[in-house]
Write a protein that holds these residues in place. Structure first.
Motif, short mmCIF file in Angstrom:
data_model
loop_
_atom_site.label_atom_id
_atom_site.label_comp_id
_atom_site.label_asym_id
_atom_site.label_seq_id
_atom_site.Cartn_x
_atom_site.Cartn_y
_atom_site.Cartn_z
N CYS A 1 -1.76 4.23 0.29
CA CYS A 1 -1.76 5.48 1.03
C CYS A 1 -2.25 5.19 2.44
CB CYS A 1 -2.68 6.47 0.33
SG CYS A 1 -2.81 8.04 1.21
N LEU A 2 -1.46 5.62 3.41
CA LEU A 2 -1.86 5.46 4.81
C LEU A 2 -2.22 6.82 5.37
CD1 LEU A 2 0.66 3.25 4.33
CD2 LEU A 2 -0.06 2.72 6.64
N ILE A 3 -3.39 6.87 5.99
CA ILE A 3 -3.84 8.15 6.54
C ILE A 3 -3.95 7.97 8.05
CG2 ILE A 3 -5.59 9.96 6.40
CD1 ILE A 3 -6.35 7.94 3.79
N LYS B 1 -0.69 11.91 5.75
CA LYS B 1 -0.71 10.84 4.74
C LYS B 1 0.70 10.35 4.48
CE LYS B 1 -2.78 13.46 1.82
NZ LYS B 1 -3.41 14.03 0.62
N ARG B 2 0.80 9.06 4.23
CA ARG B 2 2.09 8.50 3.82
C ARG B 2 1.84 7.71 2.55
NH1 ARG B 2 5.76 4.29 5.38
NH2 ARG B 2 4.30 3.25 6.76
N PHE B 3 2.72 7.89 1.58
CA PHE B 3 2.54 7.22 0.29
C PHE B 3 3.59 6.13 0.11
CE2 PHE B 3 1.02 11.59 -0.24
CZ PHE B 3 -0.29 11.32 -0.62
N VAL B 4 3.15 4.99 -0.35
CA VAL B 4 4.06 3.87 -0.56
C VAL B 4 3.88 3.37 -1.99
CG1 VAL B 4 4.74 1.56 0.21
CG2 VAL B 4 3.84 3.20 1.86
N ARG B 5 4.98 3.22 -2.69
CA ARG B 5 4.88 2.63 -4.04
C ARG B 5 5.84 1.46 -4.13
NH1 ARG B 5 4.23 6.31 -8.81
NH2 ARG B 5 6.43 6.46 -9.20
N GLY C 1 6.25 -0.95 -2.28
CA GLY C 1 6.85 -1.29 -1.00
C GLY C 1 7.76 -0.24 -0.42
N ARG C 2 7.97 0.86 -1.14
CA ARG C 2 8.87 1.89 -0.63
C ARG C 2 8.11 3.19 -0.38
NH1 ARG C 2 13.89 2.34 -4.22
NH2 ARG C 2 12.87 4.17 -5.06
N THR C 3 8.38 3.79 0.77
CA THR C 3 7.75 5.08 1.07
C THR C 3 8.31 6.13 0.12
OG1 THR C 3 7.49 4.51 3.38
CG2 THR C 3 7.43 6.85 2.84
N VAL C 4 7.41 6.88 -0.51
CA VAL C 4 7.87 7.91 -1.45
C VAL C 4 7.21 9.24 -1.12
CG1 VAL C 4 8.35 6.35 -3.38
CG2 VAL C 4 6.05 7.27 -3.10
N ALA C 5 7.84 10.32 -1.60
CA ALA C 5 7.27 11.66 -1.42
C ALA C 5 6.06 11.81 -2.34
CB ALA C 5 8.31 12.71 -1.75
N TYR C 6 5.19 12.74 -1.97
CA TYR C 6 3.98 12.98 -2.76
C TYR C 6 4.29 13.19 -4.24
CZ TYR C 6 -0.22 15.39 -4.38
OH TYR C 6 -1.31 15.77 -5.09
N ALA C 7 5.33 14.01 -4.50
CA ALA C 7 5.65 14.32 -5.90
C ALA C 7 6.07 13.07 -6.68
CB ALA C 7 6.76 15.35 -5.96
N GLN C 8 6.67 12.11 -5.97
CA GLN C 8 7.10 10.88 -6.62
C GLN C 8 5.92 9.93 -6.82
OE1 GLN C 8 10.15 12.15 -5.39
NE2 GLN C 8 10.78 11.83 -7.49
N PHE C 9 4.94 10.05 -5.92
CA PHE C 9 3.79 9.16 -5.94
C PHE C 9 2.87 9.50 -7.11
CE2 PHE C 9 -0.44 7.82 -4.36
CZ PHE C 9 -0.16 6.51 -4.06
#
Lengths: 199, 376
Positions: free
Chosen positions: B85-87, B96-100, B102-110
């Motif tokens: 998570c990058l803040i 905030k940006r969420f990465v799972r 290696g791929r950026t994902v939406a909050y709901a996907q995270f």
């Protein structure tokens, strides 16, 4: 940018105001236009001026047009009994690109959202019921976005139009063509399952 | 589920940290304000996408820096997952940006990639505090276990906001639009209601079992869902919930028009904690309330383990401080078999209490293996 000629800096700062254009792209575009032919530059500036002076809303469907009524509303080959209701004029453009819709349109000018102060009166909804009543519309296709405001607006319109004896339909929910099943989110996939068709 | 490594950059008081925790119980000891809870907060952020205590998310970013990063590699039953998570500071707030993987994902996907159950001292207010706390607990627990629930809840909340705005509209209330919102609220709200009813029922059974094990079978502990509206004969089937909600929304209409606010629906739900059938919030002692919350939290852990098919992370912030030595020992032995637990404490418990736990000292944003630590 003090070292640049003022007309060049003026163009760069105008281009920078456009969406998705940053300072670097703006400079690149400005230098490109400088090197382009005089005719090309004039055609671009004329196109921009015409946009502001000649484009207006169609008095029937509220889409963007030069002549009134617009080319779709005045085209006799278009099926007047079929009416596609969209939020914005750009949605008309999106559906027209499919080349598979032969009915007419009605542009609401937005979606219902009380939190943003957009109620029934702010949209072309009275005009829609008027058209449905008078123009012999048999089916109204509600093509608002599948988000919260789009859904509320669609349900509201269905409620409003049903008593007028018109068939009200909603665009199907489903998977993007060429997409991967495992990239689809659960809600889309659930809706696609619910809306499945026999082969 | 087991954290193999945790990396922090400019998160709270951590300038940079690379920490590879072992499995089992990890105890972080240190004085106040050294960064013990910040470690738990970082792990919880990767599970829920939210801080468990920050009022403003910009507080998560180390003072004087523009960007914080929290990243972890977690071993799960489906293989290793990397989540970060990058803040970023944006004006006064933060984005905030969420990465799972290696791929950026939406909050709901995270959500739901990493499962964690958190317990901290402020959770004690769960029993006696306002209903909003209990709804937040239900939403957080259900969202982690069930992504559809998260979506439904987000959709429901949006419609309530629109409905409230409509009821307050200066230009008068368009009744057909109000009915449209009620129709949508009934459809999504009844889904929430059913999911909450099912969850509370299972939570109650599991918590009662834990409670009985700790303090005996009587007085019995139970949890009761108090939905808005109340369901006739407690029937929480989808059809009954929808019908009840539709009726209640219809009946509340005149009052809602007067009070200019949405008065019925899951956003007004409550949950009651009962001991021998009596509400603990009103009649329970501090000790009884504390035991009840711990039982509820261990039930949450058990249900999340069942839903995700593997034990979640357990994050325990400052739970030992109010327990006497005997209870500390009982408590530590009760968590000894968990796959991975992180515990913070101001003072290291004695060696028998620690058992096989790994101990780390936290000093000013650094993690050091402690002299208390067992080898290996």
């Amino acid at each position: 940018m003090d070292h640049l000629a003022p007309p060049l800096t003026a163009l760069i700062s105008e281009l920078e105001k456009l969406p998705t254009i940053g300072p670097k792209t703006a400079a690149r575009l400005a230098f490109y236009l400088l090197s382009a032919s005089k005719e090309d530059a004039e055609a671009l500036s004329r196109a921009i001026l015409d946009l502001k002076s000649k484009v207006r809303f169609c008095s029937r469907c509220f889409s963007l047009t030069e002549g009134d009524p617009c080319s779709i509303c005045s085209d006799p080959r278009r099926d007047a009994s079929l009416l596609c209701v969209v939020a914005e004029a750009k949605d008309v453009y999106a559906i027209e690109r499919t080349m598979s819709y032969r009915g007419r349109y009605h542009v609401l000018g937005g979606l219902i959202s009380p939190i943003e102060g957009i109620g029934i009166a702010q949209l072309k909804i009275a005009e829609l019921t008027e058209r449905v009543r008078k123009d012999g519309v048999a089916e109204a296709i509600i093509a608002t976005n599948p988000n919260a405001e789009g859904e509320s607006t669609a349900l509201y319109l269905a409620r409003l139009l049903a008593p007028l004896g018109v068939k009200v339909t909603r665009l199907a929910y489903g998977l993007p063509i060429g997409g991967d099943l495992d990239y689809a989110d659960e809600v889309t996939l659930t809706r696609a399952l619910e809306g499945r068709r026999s082969l | 589920m087991r954290v193999q490594s945790l990396d922090l950059a400019n998160f709270r008081n951590y300038a940079a940290l690379h920490f590879s925790p072992p499995g089992g119980v990890c105890v972080f000891i240190g004085d106040n304000a050294q960064g013990k809870s910040n470690l738990l907060e970082a792990l919880s952020l990767l599970a829920t996408g939210k801080s468990f205590r920050a009022a403003r998310e910009s507080d998560l970013i180390r003072a004087g820096t523009p960007l914080a990063r929290v990243a972890a590699r977690v071993g799960t039953k489906n293989g290793d997952v990397t989540a970060s998570c990058l803040i970023t500071r944006v004006g006064e707030g933060a984005r905030k940006r969420f990465v799972r993987n290696g791929r950026t994902v939406a909050y709901a996907q995270f959500l739901g990639g990493i499962a964690a159950v958190t317990f901290m001292p402020s959770d004690l207010a769960l029993v006696s505090g306002p209903p909003a706390l209990r709804r937040r607990f239900l939403n957080a627990a259900l969202s982690q276990a069930d992504r559809t629930y998260y979506r439904d809840h987000a959709a429901y909340t949006k419609i309530v906001v629109q409905k409230n705005a409509l009821l307050k509209a200066a230009s008068g209330v368009e009744r057909a639009l109000l009915s449209t919102y009620n129709q949508q609220l009934a459809a999504v709200g009844s889904q929430l209601l059913c999911a909450r009813a099912r969850y509370v029922q299972r939570l109650s059974l599991s918590a009662a079992e834990v409670h009985a094990r700790w303090v005996g079978a009587t007085p019995g502990f139970s949890i009761r869902y108090a939905p808005s509206p109340a369901l006739p004969a407690g029937d929480a089937s989808p059809g009954a919930a929808l019908a009840a909600l539709e009726r209640a929304l219809e009946a509340a209409l005149p009052a809602e028009l007067v009070r200019k606010s949405a008065l019925v629906g899951p956003h007004r739900d409550d949950v009651e904690f009962l001991l021998a059938g009596e509400p603990l919030g009103r009649f329970g002692s501090q000790g009884q309330q504390r035991t009840a919350v711990l039982a509820v939290k261990s039930a949450e852990y058990a249900l999340l383990a069942a839903a995700s098919g593997e034990p979640p992370l357990l994050l325990l912030d400052d739970v030992l401080s109010e327990l006497d030595a005997t209870r500390q020992r009982t408590f530590m032995s009760s968590i000894a078999d968990c796959e991975q637990v992180f515990v913070t404490a101001t003072e290291a418990p004695d060696a028998p209490t620690l058992g096989g736990a790994h101990v780390y000292e936290i000093v000013d944003g650094r993690v050091e293996a402690s002299a208390h630590a067992k080898t290996g």
